[in-house]
Motif scaffolding. Sequence first.
Motif, PDB file in Angstrom:
ATOM      1  N   HIS A 157       7.316   1.351  -2.015  1.00 28.53           N
ATOM      2  CA  HIS A 157       8.172   0.231  -2.395  1.00 28.53           C
ATOM      3  C   HIS A 157       7.505  -1.067  -1.961  1.00 28.53           C
ATOM      4  N   LYS A 158       7.793  -2.155  -2.670  1.00 24.80           N
ATOM      5  CA  LYS A 158       7.163  -3.434  -2.322  1.00 24.80           C
ATOM      6  C   LYS A 158       7.517  -3.866  -0.896  1.00 24.80           C
ATOM      7  N   HIS A 159       8.704  -3.490  -0.405  1.00 23.19           N
ATOM      8  CA  HIS A 159       9.077  -3.841   0.965  1.00 23.19           C
ATOM      9  C   HIS A 159       8.191  -3.126   1.986  1.00 23.19           C
ATOM     10  N   ASP A 160       7.765  -1.896   1.650  1.00 20.40           N
ATOM     11  CA  ASP A 160       6.863  -1.164   2.546  1.00 20.40           C
ATOM     12  C   ASP A 160       5.526  -1.894   2.668  1.00 20.40           C
ATOM     13  N   ILE A 161       5.011  -2.380   1.538  1.00 19.24           N
ATOM     14  CA  ILE A 161       3.735  -3.104   1.560  1.00 19.24           C
ATOM     15  C   ILE A 161       3.848  -4.357   2.430  1.00 19.24           C
ATOM     16  N   ILE A 162       4.927  -5.114   2.239  1.00 20.96           N
ATOM     17  CA  ILE A 162       5.111  -6.349   3.007  1.00 20.96           C
ATOM     18  C   ILE A 162       5.264  -6.036   4.487  1.00 20.96           C
ATOM     19  N   THR A 163       5.956  -4.925   4.805  1.00 15.94           N
ATOM     20  CA  THR A 163       6.169  -4.550   6.207  1.00 15.94           C
ATOM     21  C   THR A 163       4.864  -4.194   6.910  1.00 15.94           C
ATOM     22  N   LEU A 164       3.986  -3.452   6.234  1.00 20.05           N
ATOM     23  CA  LEU A 164       2.766  -2.976   6.896  1.00 20.05           C
ATOM     24  C   LEU A 164       1.636  -4.007   6.894  1.00 20.05           C
ATOM     25  N   LEU A 165       1.803  -5.125   6.168  1.00 23.06           N
ATOM     26  CA  LEU A 165       0.777  -6.166   6.180  1.00 23.06           C
ATOM     27  C   LEU A 165       0.732  -6.857   7.535  1.00 23.06           C
ATOM     28  N   GLY A 166      -0.465  -7.112   8.034  1.00 27.52           N
ATOM     29  CA  GLY A 166      -0.623  -7.838   9.272  1.00 27.52           C
ATOM     30  C   GLY A 166      -0.615  -9.345   9.043  1.00 27.52           C
ATOM     31  N   VAL A 167      -0.701 -10.094  10.113  1.00 30.65           N
ATOM     32  CA  VAL A 167      -0.741 -11.554  10.028  1.00 30.65           C
ATOM     33  C   VAL A 167      -2.020 -11.987   9.308  1.00 30.65           C
ATOM     34  N   GLY A 168      -1.862 -12.852   8.320  1.00 30.89           N
ATOM     35  CA  GLY A 168      -3.020 -13.295   7.546  1.00 30.89           C
ATOM     36  C   GLY A 168      -3.555 -12.230   6.609  1.00 30.89           C
TER      37      GLY A 168
END
Length: 262
Positions: A157-168
Amino acid sequence: GILPLDSEESGLCEVILVHEHYLVRKPEKVCWVEAAGTVRDGVRAYTALHYLSQVSPGKTVLVMDGASPFGTIAIQLAQHRGAKVISTAHSLEDKQYLERLRPPVARVIDVSCGKTDVAESCLEETGGLGVDIVLDAGVRLYSSEDEPALKPQLLPHKHDIITLLGVGGHWITTEKHLQLDPPDSHSLFLKGATVSFLNDEIWNLSNIQQGKYLYILLMVILHTKSNLSRPQLDEPIPFYEAKVSMEMVQKDQARKRQVIQF
């Protein structure tokens, strides 16, 4: 090679006159089947990791569906640049294939059972910091009840991608219908993260980009020559089976790159 935008000739010819500045020489060690089977995925991977995200040593890269032809080339290019690679597998066969890769992938996340949390696994692998670069293979935009039946449930899900992204972090997506709601954009803003769309056809849309395109083609061929890129190819297909092969590709039934040999 490429045909420049001001070319007066069509590429659909048996013989065509092209200036040498628009061509890249194929090394003798690279056979025609390998060259044909590597160029498309190589251009996509190089565009994603070199121009859209600038992969470098110490970065963590998540490659979705790493056992696909594109995923395999992307993993090899990221590892060559010194990055740590995490990948997802859509079946037991894919998981076994990824575990046999050398150099090894840092972690293979098997999503075939539908119970594995990709975001949780990535955060665990990175000590809670998140990954620096994500190459998706498509994403789910809605809940499983609202998602069209054609969209595979193996996709995150797109929320999973946003959650696992680090800073920058950099999210490189192949989802051309990506829809981000205000809360999604706010989360990306707080992380200083970016979203880039992977469209490998863009190099043909501007004269000023043709030099970069030729450079990518050159690097793809040189990587193939030095075995840094080992494409996942099916057996060469004779011309009389081209129609059947094309139908398999269109139905997404071919897991290896198909090359037609005349």
